[in-house]
Design a protein around this motif. Structure first.
Motif, PDB file in Angstrom:
ATOM      1  N   PHE A  87       0.809  -1.218   0.000  1.00 55.07           N
ATOM      2  CA  PHE A  87       0.000   0.000   0.000  1.00 55.07           C
ATOM      3  C   PHE A  87       0.842   1.267   0.000  1.00 55.07           C
ATOM      4  O   PHE A  87       0.620   2.162  -0.816  1.00 55.07           O
ATOM      5  CB  PHE A  87      -0.948   0.020   1.211  1.00 55.07           C
ATOM      6  CG  PHE A  87      -1.603   1.351   1.408  1.00 55.07           C
ATOM      7  CD1 PHE A  87      -2.638   1.762   0.570  1.00 55.07           C
ATOM      8  CD2 PHE A  87      -1.175   2.229   2.398  1.00 55.07           C
ATOM      9  CE1 PHE A  87      -3.235   3.003   0.729  1.00 55.07           C
ATOM     10  CE2 PHE A  87      -1.765   3.474   2.571  1.00 55.07           C
ATOM     11  CZ  PHE A  87      -2.798   3.854   1.731  1.00 55.07           C
ATOM     12  N   TRP A  88       1.785   1.374   0.936  1.00 50.25           N
ATOM     13  CA  TRP A  88       2.543   2.626   1.067  1.00 50.25           C
ATOM     14  C   TRP A  88       3.372   2.917  -0.172  1.00 50.25           C
ATOM     15  O   TRP A  88       3.537   4.070  -0.567  1.00 50.25           O
ATOM     16  CB  TRP A  88       3.422   2.602   2.324  1.00 50.25           C
ATOM     17  CG  TRP A  88       2.577   2.611   3.560  1.00 50.25           C
ATOM     18  CD1 TRP A  88       2.394   1.570   4.424  1.00 50.25           C
ATOM     19  CD2 TRP A  88       1.765   3.684   4.042  1.00 50.25           C
ATOM     20  NE1 TRP A  88       1.514   1.939   5.421  1.00 50.25           N
ATOM     21  CE2 TRP A  88       1.123   3.226   5.219  1.00 50.25           C
ATOM     22  CE3 TRP A  88       1.520   4.983   3.611  1.00 50.25           C
ATOM     23  CZ2 TRP A  88       0.254   4.025   5.956  1.00 50.25           C
ATOM     24  CZ3 TRP A  88       0.654   5.771   4.355  1.00 50.25           C
ATOM     25  CH2 TRP A  88       0.036   5.297   5.507  1.00 50.25           C
ATOM     26  N   MET A  89       3.881   1.878  -0.814  1.00 49.66           N
ATOM     27  CA  MET A  89       4.646   2.073  -2.048  1.00 49.66           C
ATOM     28  C   MET A  89       3.721   2.532  -3.183  1.00 49.66           C
ATOM     29  O   MET A  89       4.063   3.438  -3.944  1.00 49.66           O
ATOM     30  CB  MET A  89       5.362   0.783  -2.435  1.00 49.66           C
ATOM     31  CG  MET A  89       6.377   0.960  -3.543  1.00 49.66           C
ATOM     32  SD  MET A  89       7.236  -0.579  -3.929  1.00 49.66           S
ATOM     33  CE  MET A  89       8.196  -0.770  -2.437  1.00 49.66           C
ATOM     34  N   LEU A  91       0.831   4.078  -2.844  1.00 54.51           N
ATOM     35  CA  LEU A  91       0.405   5.440  -2.526  1.00 54.51           C
ATOM     36  C   LEU A  91       1.511   6.439  -2.851  1.00 54.51           C
ATOM     37  O   LEU A  91       1.253   7.491  -3.457  1.00 54.51           O
ATOM     38  CB  LEU A  91       0.009   5.545  -1.052  1.00 54.51           C
ATOM     39  CG  LEU A  91      -0.495   6.913  -0.597  1.00 54.51           C
ATOM     40  CD1 LEU A  91      -1.777   7.283  -1.316  1.00 54.51           C
ATOM     41  CD2 LEU A  91      -0.699   6.914   0.915  1.00 54.51           C
ATOM     42  N   GLY A  92       2.734   6.122  -2.477  1.00 56.62           N
ATOM     43  CA  GLY A  92       3.866   7.009  -2.776  1.00 56.62           C
ATOM     44  C   GLY A  92       4.052   7.195  -4.273  1.00 56.62           C
ATOM     45  O   GLY A  92       4.283   8.313  -4.749  1.00 56.62           O
ATOM     46  N   CYS A  95       1.257   9.401  -5.588  1.00 55.84           N
ATOM     47  CA  CYS A  95       1.498  10.800  -5.222  1.00 55.84           C
ATOM     48  C   CYS A  95       2.627  11.398  -6.053  1.00 55.84           C
ATOM     49  O   CYS A  95       2.542  12.554  -6.494  1.00 55.84           O
ATOM     50  CB  CYS A  95       1.807  10.916  -3.732  1.00 55.84           C
ATOM     51  SG  CYS A  95       0.382  10.591  -2.682  1.00 55.84           S
TER      52      CYS A  95
END
Length: 116
Positions: A87-89, A91-92, A95
């Motif tokens: 998820f965080w990758m 999302l990054g 963005c």
């Protein structure tokens, strides 16, 4: 200072409400999140502080053009997640793509006659 705190509290409440709705009903949360609530609220607050027709017209039109570079993020993130990216990758990356598209819009927009 109180007005700024009230604006921040209202904005935070909107985000919290969207998160709660999205937790129970993801599609409804997405619908509420997609509504231009922040833009409309921003225009109302801007108008109260500076009731200038031309300023508001420029603001509203620029908001339209700045929404466009943000839209691909909402297609890229689900594809990355479904492809197994954390998820965080995802999302990054979404963005980062949005920032790159905003920078491109800032460079290209005025050449096309857009007032940004």
């Amino acid at each position: 200072m109180i007005a700024l705190a009230a604006k921040a509290l209202l904005s935070g409440l909107l985000i919290a409400l969207i998160a709660e709705i999205g937790r129970k009903l993801p599609a409804v949360g997405a619908l509420v999140a997609s509504l231009p609530l922040v833009s409309v609220l921003g225009m109302i607050l801007l108008w109260r502080e500076r009731p200038d027709v031309e300023n508001m017209a420029v603001h509203a039109e620029a908001t339209f053009w700045y929404v466009l570079p943000s839209l691909p993020m909402f297609l890229v993130i689900p594809r990355m997640l479904r492809a197994g990216m954390p998820f965080w990758m995802a999302l990054g990356a979404g963005c980062a793509l949005t920032v790159a598209l905003y920078l491109a819009m800032i460079q290209i927009g005025p050449r096309l006659g857009l007032r940004l």
